[in-house]
Write a protein that holds these residues in place. Sequence first.
Motif, PDB file in Angstrom:
ATOM      1  N   ARG A   5     -31.452 -10.806  56.266  1.00 26.87           N
ATOM      2  CA  ARG A   5     -30.478 -10.411  55.647  1.00 26.87           C
ATOM      3  C   ARG A   5     -29.954 -11.277  54.435  1.00 26.87           C
ATOM      4  N   PHE A   6     -29.525 -10.737  53.290  1.00 28.32           N
ATOM      5  CA  PHE A   6     -28.788 -11.842  52.417  1.00 28.32           C
ATOM      6  C   PHE A   6     -27.524 -11.259  52.438  1.00 28.32           C
ATOM      7  N   PRO A   7     -26.595 -12.260  52.924  1.00 24.09           N
ATOM      8  CA  PRO A   7     -25.264 -11.851  53.266  1.00 24.09           C
ATOM      9  C   PRO A   7     -24.181 -12.629  52.364  1.00 24.09           C
TER      10      PRO A   7
ATOM     11  N   ILE B 293     -27.811 -19.432  40.859  1.00 19.02           N
ATOM     12  CA  ILE B 293     -29.390 -19.719  41.005  1.00 19.02           C
ATOM     13  C   ILE B 293     -29.563 -20.293  42.281  1.00 19.02           C
ATOM     14  N   GLY B 294     -28.648 -20.866  43.094  1.00 19.97           N
ATOM     15  CA  GLY B 294     -28.552 -21.237  44.366  1.00 19.97           C
ATOM     16  C   GLY B 294     -28.860 -19.851  45.329  1.00 19.97           C
ATOM     17  N   HIS B 295     -27.752 -19.080  45.076  1.00 19.80           N
ATOM     18  CA  HIS B 295     -28.152 -17.702  45.645  1.00 19.80           C
ATOM     19  C   HIS B 295     -29.468 -17.104  45.856  1.00 19.80           C
TER      20      HIS B 295
ATOM     21  N   LEU C 189     -31.256 -16.655  58.218  1.00 23.03           N
ATOM     22  CA  LEU C 189     -31.555 -17.821  57.571  1.00 23.03           C
ATOM     23  C   LEU C 189     -30.164 -18.058  56.849  1.00 23.03           C
ATOM     24  N   CYS C 190     -29.723 -19.495  56.748  1.00 29.61           N
ATOM     25  CA  CYS C 190     -28.690 -19.738  56.054  1.00 29.61           C
ATOM     26  C   CYS C 190     -28.606 -21.155  55.659  1.00 29.61           C
ATOM     27  N   THR C 191     -27.664 -21.842  54.945  1.00 27.48           N
ATOM     28  CA  THR C 191     -27.690 -23.242  54.337  1.00 27.48           C
ATOM     29  C   THR C 191     -27.111 -24.114  55.446  1.00 27.48           C
TER      30      THR C 191
ATOM     31  N   GLU D 271     -25.035 -26.148  56.138  1.00 29.33           N
ATOM     32  CA  GLU D 271     -23.845 -26.521  56.203  1.00 29.33           C
ATOM     33  C   GLU D 271     -23.521 -25.768  57.555  1.00 29.33           C
ATOM     34  N   PHE D 272     -24.090 -24.781  57.931  1.00 26.42           N
ATOM     35  CA  PHE D 272     -23.970 -24.139  59.174  1.00 26.42           C
ATOM     36  C   PHE D 272     -24.647 -24.501  60.259  1.00 26.42           C
ATOM     37  N   GLU D 273     -25.404 -25.498  60.103  1.00 28.43           N
ATOM     38  CA  GLU D 273     -26.322 -26.022  61.312  1.00 28.43           C
ATOM     39  C   GLU D 273     -24.981 -26.514  62.319  1.00 28.43           C
TER      40      GLU D 273
ATOM     41  N   GLU E  45     -31.557 -22.967  59.522  1.00 28.19           N
ATOM     42  CA  GLU E  45     -30.808 -23.480  58.218  1.00 28.19           C
ATOM     43  C   GLU E  45     -31.738 -24.187  57.549  1.00 28.19           C
ATOM     44  N   PHE E  46     -31.515 -24.148  56.019  1.00 24.42           N
ATOM     45  CA  PHE E  46     -32.365 -24.734  55.242  1.00 24.42           C
ATOM     46  C   PHE E  46     -31.332 -25.311  54.012  1.00 24.42           C
ATOM     47  N   ALA E  47     -31.981 -26.302  53.565  1.00 27.88           N
ATOM     48  CA  ALA E  47     -30.959 -27.216  52.416  1.00 27.88           C
ATOM     49  C   ALA E  47     -30.825 -26.152  51.296  1.00 27.88           C
ATOM     50  N   ARG E  48     -29.362 -26.094  50.916  1.00 29.05           N
ATOM     51  CA  ARG E  48     -29.089 -25.318  49.553  1.00 29.05           C
ATOM     52  C   ARG E  48     -29.758 -26.176  48.274  1.00 29.05           C
ATOM     53  N   LEU E  49     -29.807 -25.151  47.149  1.00 27.83           N
ATOM     54  CA  LEU E  49     -30.377 -25.644  46.119  1.00 27.83           C
ATOM     55  C   LEU E  49     -29.061 -26.291  45.226  1.00 27.83           C
ATOM     56  N   ASN E  50     -29.262 -27.704  44.895  1.00 30.82           N
ATOM     57  CA  ASN E  50     -28.226 -28.137  43.738  1.00 30.82           C
ATOM     58  C   ASN E  50     -29.182 -28.579  42.544  1.00 30.82           C
TER      59      ASN E  50
ATOM     60  N   VAL F  93     -22.615 -26.948  37.995  1.00 30.30           N
ATOM     61  CA  VAL F  93     -21.898 -26.900  39.134  1.00 30.30           C
ATOM     62  C   VAL F  93     -22.323 -25.869  39.755  1.00 30.30           C
ATOM     63  N   MET F  94     -22.241 -25.575  41.117  1.00 34.32           N
ATOM     64  CA  MET F  94     -22.858 -24.372  41.669  1.00 34.32           C
ATOM     65  C   MET F  94     -21.753 -23.629  42.724  1.00 34.32           C
ATOM     66  N   SER F  95     -20.814 -24.242  42.967  1.00 34.82           N
ATOM     67  CA  SER F  95     -19.882 -23.389  44.000  1.00 34.82           C
ATOM     68  C   SER F  95     -19.041 -22.391  43.408  1.00 34.82           C
ATOM     69  N   LYS F  96     -18.894 -21.235  44.106  1.00 33.16           N
ATOM     70  CA  LYS F  96     -18.360 -20.083  43.294  1.00 33.16           C
ATOM     71  C   LYS F  96     -16.879 -20.251  42.839  1.00 33.16           C
TER      72      LYS F  96
HETATM   73  P1  ATP Z   1     -20.568 -21.235  47.222  1.00 32.37           P
HETATM   74  O1  ATP Z   1     -20.899 -22.209  48.100  1.00 32.37           O
HETATM   75  O2  ATP Z   1     -21.337 -21.260  45.976  1.00 32.37           O
HETATM   76  O3  ATP Z   1     -19.378 -20.882  46.831  1.00 32.37           O
HETATM   77  P2  ATP Z   1     -21.317 -19.517  49.165  1.00 32.37           P
HETATM   78  O4  ATP Z   1     -22.014 -20.110  50.220  1.00 32.37           O
HETATM   79  O5  ATP Z   1     -19.809 -19.258  49.555  1.00 32.37           O
HETATM   80  O6  ATP Z   1     -21.514 -20.084  47.777  1.00 32.37           O
HETATM   81  P3  ATP Z   1     -22.123 -16.844  50.181  1.00 32.37           P
HETATM   82  O7  ATP Z   1     -21.773 -15.538  49.365  1.00 32.37           O
HETATM   83  O8  ATP Z   1     -21.433 -17.178  51.346  1.00 32.37           O
HETATM   84  O9  ATP Z   1     -21.859 -18.077  49.041  1.00 32.37           O
HETATM   85  O10 ATP Z   1     -23.524 -17.175  50.191  1.00 32.37           O
HETATM   86  C1  ATP Z   1     -24.492 -16.156  50.435  1.00 32.37           C
HETATM   87  C2  ATP Z   1     -25.791 -16.734  51.051  1.00 32.37           C
HETATM   88  O11 ATP Z   1     -26.268 -17.550  49.990  1.00 32.37           O
HETATM   89  C3  ATP Z   1     -25.501 -17.603  52.299  1.00 32.37           C
HETATM   90  O12 ATP Z   1     -26.646 -17.353  53.206  1.00 32.37           O
HETATM   91  C4  ATP Z   1     -25.570 -19.028  51.743  1.00 32.37           C
HETATM   92  O13 ATP Z   1     -25.997 -19.931  52.557  1.00 32.37           O
HETATM   93  C5  ATP Z   1     -26.724 -18.755  50.443  1.00 32.37           C
HETATM   94  N1  ATP Z   1     -26.421 -19.877  49.676  1.00 32.37           N
HETATM   95  C6  ATP Z   1     -25.214 -20.054  48.894  1.00 32.37           C
HETATM   96  N2  ATP Z   1     -25.395 -21.181  48.028  1.00 32.37           N
HETATM   97  C7  ATP Z   1     -26.652 -21.451  47.842  1.00 32.37           C
HETATM   98  C8  ATP Z   1     -27.260 -22.634  47.482  1.00 32.37           C
HETATM   99  N3  ATP Z   1     -26.821 -23.253  46.554  1.00 32.37           N
HETATM  100  N4  ATP Z   1     -28.544 -22.569  47.611  1.00 32.37           N
HETATM  101  C9  ATP Z   1     -29.188 -21.806  48.737  1.00 32.37           C
HETATM  102  N5  ATP Z   1     -28.586 -20.693  49.417  1.00 32.37           N
HETATM  103  C10 ATP Z   1     -27.210 -20.672  48.923  1.00 32.37           C
END
Ligand code: ATP
Length: 563
Positions: free
Chosen positions: A32-34, A43-45, A230-232, A234-236, A260-265, A270-273
């Motif tokens: 799933r993509f959640p 682009i991380g998503h 599958l998640c990033t 930080e959820f480990e 869990e896998f490493a997020r893309l930076n 900047v990449m956080s929402k």
């Molecule tokens: P952000 O940290 O940018 O606010 P988020 O993790 O809060 O993003 P979610 O909507 O919760 O955003 O993420 C949906 C999915 O995308 C999750 O499974 C998350 O692990 C993954 N994801 C989010 N950011 C990245 C990233 N930089 N690289 C890879 N996967 C990511």
Amino acid sequence: MTTEANSSLHFIRQIVADDLKSNKHNGRVVTRFPPEPNGYLHIGHAKAICLDFGMALENNGECHLRMDDTNPVKEDVEYIDSITADVRWLGFDWGKHFYFASDCFGQMYDACEELIRKGKAYVCALSQDDWKDYRGAPPAPGKESPWRNRPVEESLDLFHRMRAGEFADGTLCVRARIDMASPNLHLRDPVIYRILHSDHPHTGDKWCVYPTYDFAHPLEDAYESITHSLCTLEFEVHRPLYDWVIDNLDHLPSRPRQYEFARLNLTYTVMSKRRLLELVQEGRVNGWDDPRMPTICGMRRRGYTPESIRNFAEVIGVTKYESLTDVALLEHCVRNDLNLRAPRRMAVLNPLKLVIDNFPEGQTDEFDAVNNPEDAAAGTRKVKFSRELFIERDDFMENPPKKFFRLAPGQEVRLKYACLVKCTHVVKNDAGEIVEVHCTYDPASRGGNSPDGRKVKGTIHWVSAPHAIKAQVRLYDRLFTVEDPMAQAAAEGKDYRDYLNPHSLEIVTGLCEPALADAQPGDRVQFERIGYFSIDPDAQPGKLAINRTTTLKDSWSKMTEKA
Ligand code: ATP
Ligand code: MG
């Protein structure tokens, strides 16, 4: 690192392959993509989307698109629509598997009740602040909440009354009764349900109690019979809690596993929402789809193709190590793809008039120009030529250094597809600036050949002055001036916005060959010798707006050649 999409056997692929071999989930692969619908996808998503959908596609499985909408406060329908559009644009299809976590609030409520009934959860009245003291910090054990051992019936009654709306936000919560001495803070009686008197975009005012992410996520996965969640990374540390929830409830339809896998930076962004929302709300960019943004819609508007983003996701691979990926690699993937598909056109972005004195006034010639040297099927087109042209100001120098092979007084150059011209003199204005370059052309060089085999090293592009059409051209550069704005801000005691690049957008009026008149929003072209461009949706008939997608200079290839 190779940029061939080589389907490397990364650790997630290995896990899925092993599970299929051992028939762990009856041969099923369901991912799933959640996304939480509280912002636009970046682009991380895209990395996560390619992995989630990719694992399903490769194994005849299915991938669900799930709106993880358990927090009513920050979520919005606008975001839901953008998320579905972006996932579709990337090329993925969830079929009938489109879900809202909020559709399961009833089941989650029942699951919480089940835990309370089993003595595995209780209603707690400690304030959030007090809880910090109780929870403590490892290695020291925490202190038990005074409500931890309250009778099951009392907790049940309070939980029902929480739901009925009898209590204010923050006064009560439900905690899982796990282990106050655990070295993992997430297992020290975490909150699983809280009171939030807030309307939800999907369920309206039906609920005033909501599950926390840690409680809801494993349940959503179980209800949807996800096999590989599958998640990033930080959820480990949350995984033991994920497993606890699954292991302590009866009758769940499936037993999902989290990996869990490493997020893309990426560099220079900047990449956080949350940060991206700030940039939008403070007007530092022109919306979520500003082509400078690392959002999927921004990249789409900039002219990136879904293929190039999918290829990028494959090339960066999937690991367990945090790292910072060079944005030059993404641009390299974009160039590689556009090189194959973008028709070539000529445009001049910083025009200087060129007059061919021996070409008859009022006369027009036409030359064949190759549409795409990488694609024979793309054919050729006619390009109009006349006595007055525009060339790039940079392609002329009055006093050139030795190795300048473009146009200069007395020097000969090839006008691409057209002919050879030799500069005779220039005309200047009162301020001493060159306003016209005068040339003579060699009629025997029609088509751009060198008639007697004489050496002409330079080839420059041009547009015919009477035929050229104007366009607003937006030249984008990196949004930030430093590689890692967040880290640098932290190290230097500054704000990440201090590193915004003031020159990230430059707007010029370009002159394009007439073929551009037919271009539609979203079309992509290569302006020869300049870069890849795409027609912006802002474009109107007779009013072209063009985004620079990338330059032609491939700094990634350069780096890897040296290495
Ligand atoms: P952000 O940290 O940018 O606010 P988020 O993790 O809060 O993003 P979610 O909507 O919760 O955003 O993420 C949906 C999915 O995308 C999750 O499974 C998350 O692990 C993954 N994801 C989010 N950011 C990245 C990233 N930089 N690289 C890879 N996967 C990511
Ligand atoms: Mg999140």
